[in-house]
Design a protein around this motif. Structure first.
Motif, PDB file in Angstrom:
ATOM      1  N   TYR A  29       0.819  -1.059   0.148  1.00 31.76           N
ATOM      2  CA  TYR A  29       0.011  -0.074   0.203  1.00 31.76           C
ATOM      3  C   TYR A  29       0.885   1.201   0.053  1.00 31.76           C
ATOM      4  CZ  TYR A  29      -2.921   3.569   2.190  1.00 31.76           C
ATOM      5  OH  TYR A  29      -3.659   4.796   2.517  1.00 31.76           O
ATOM      6  N   SER A  49      -5.394   3.376  -1.794  1.00 31.53           N
ATOM      7  CA  SER A  49      -6.330   3.214  -0.904  1.00 31.53           C
ATOM      8  C   SER A  49      -7.562   3.008  -1.710  1.00 31.53           C
ATOM      9  CB  SER A  49      -6.374   4.662  -0.374  1.00 31.53           C
ATOM     10  OG  SER A  49      -7.857   4.700   0.221  1.00 31.53           O
ATOM     11  N   ALA A  74      -6.601   0.674  -7.033  1.00 25.50           N
ATOM     12  CA  ALA A  74      -7.035   0.559  -5.808  1.00 25.50           C
ATOM     13  C   ALA A  74      -8.596   0.212  -5.976  1.00 25.50           C
ATOM     14  CB  ALA A  74      -6.715   1.978  -5.314  1.00 25.50           C
ATOM     15  N   GLY A 103      -7.000  -2.086   2.064  1.00 26.04           N
ATOM     16  CA  GLY A 103      -6.997  -1.915   0.842  1.00 26.04           C
ATOM     17  C   GLY A 103      -6.709  -3.434  -0.012  1.00 26.04           C
TER      18      GLY A 103
END
Length: 296
Positions: A29, A49, A74, A103
């Motif tokens: 992430y 995100s 994402a 995520g």
């Protein structure tokens, strides 16, 4: 560190994450990747995100900290196929509740090869900024980073920034500071001072952060705009993620207009990278606003 021995690390979900050898190809992430890079650990690719499904909105600051690293997407735009093509030996993210991996939801995780370990470090309510940075440094060392790169790089500059903030917060009058995420013309989410590591740092430095103690929620308290306007904030830390309601949509909301008429509104990204560069810039912005408030 031997490259032939099994590798393990206990993450902040309490899970013992294991690999047959120390992982070298990391997919992370963006927020996690930025901190790991500061600690001397590179990532092969990054993902954003869940709020970034339509583009790397709030992850853009973190992407600046990992230049040249492929971005895989994402939210629903992040697929198991994209993650698998990056050939990760370890997936790294964060957790807000000590259970869920941010995520990568359970459905996506179930599509990934069972041989790919998944690790998450805590950034949720009750976690201090120091604890977050220490845990990432610990992970970096476990991944083979040299000790001198994980001895809290940027600690000196952050300490100076916090001391400057503490000095500004001692001046009178002290501003009332509200951190919030607009959620439409009828409501907003107030960020709990103890729900976010960076806000905890502000409160610890003497910044008067507003709360709604009777409202439920460990990280956010939901209220209407009239309730927030009644708190009479002098400085507003306003969520600038794409998921937050735009200023144009709020232009006709009386409560928001009253807040804007009396308060200094500063941009705030709740998913700001925990790097010295990003945190230091945010602290300087808040310090300058606090100082201006106290100026005659």
């Amino acid at each position: 560190m031997s490259t032939n021995q099994p590798w393990t690390f206990r993450d902040d979900r309490g899970q013992e994450v294991a690999a047959p050898r120390p992982p070298r190809r990391l997919v992370a992430y963006t927020q996690a990747a930025a901190v790991l890079r500061e600690c001397g650990v590179a990532t092969t690719a990054v993902f954003g995100s869940p709020h970034d499904e339509h583009g790397p909105g709030e992850t853009a600051p973190a992407l600046a900290d990992v230049p040249g690293v492929p971005y895989l997407g994402a939210g629903k735009a992040l697929t198991a196929a994209a993650l698998t093509r990056a050939e990760p030996e370890l997936l790294v993210s964060v957790t807000y509740d000590g259970e869920r991996v941010y995520g990568i939801d359970s459905a996506l995780a179930a599509e990934l090869p069972t041989t790919v370990p998944l690790l998450a470090l805590g950034v949720g309510p009750g976690t201090s900024l120091t604890a977050v940075r220490d845990r990432f440094a610990e992970l970096a060392r476990a991944l083979g980073a040299a000790p001198d790169t994980t001895a809290d790089p940027g600690a000196a500059s952050l300490a100076r920034g916090l001391e400057r903030l503490r000095a500004a917060a001692r001046a009178k009058p002290r501003p009332r500071v509200l951190a919030c995420s607009p959620a439409g013309p009828d409501r907003a989410h107030l960020a709990r001072p103890q729900g976010w590591p960076l806000l905890r740092e502000l409160a610890g430095a003497g910044v008067d952060l507003l709360d709604l103690p009777s409202a439920p929620g460990p990280s956010w308290a939901t209220a209407d705009w009239e309730e927030l306007a009644a708190l009479e904030p002098d400085i507003v830390l306003r969520d600038v993620r794409p998921s937050a309601t735009s200023d144009a949509e709020l232009a006709a909301v009386p409560g928001w207009r009253r807040i804007g008429d009396r308060a200094t509104v500063l941009p705030w990204n709740p998913e700001l990278p925990f790097t010295a560069r990003a945190i230091g810039g945010f602290l300087d912005t808040v310090t300058d606003a606090v100082t201006r408030h106290a100026a005659p």
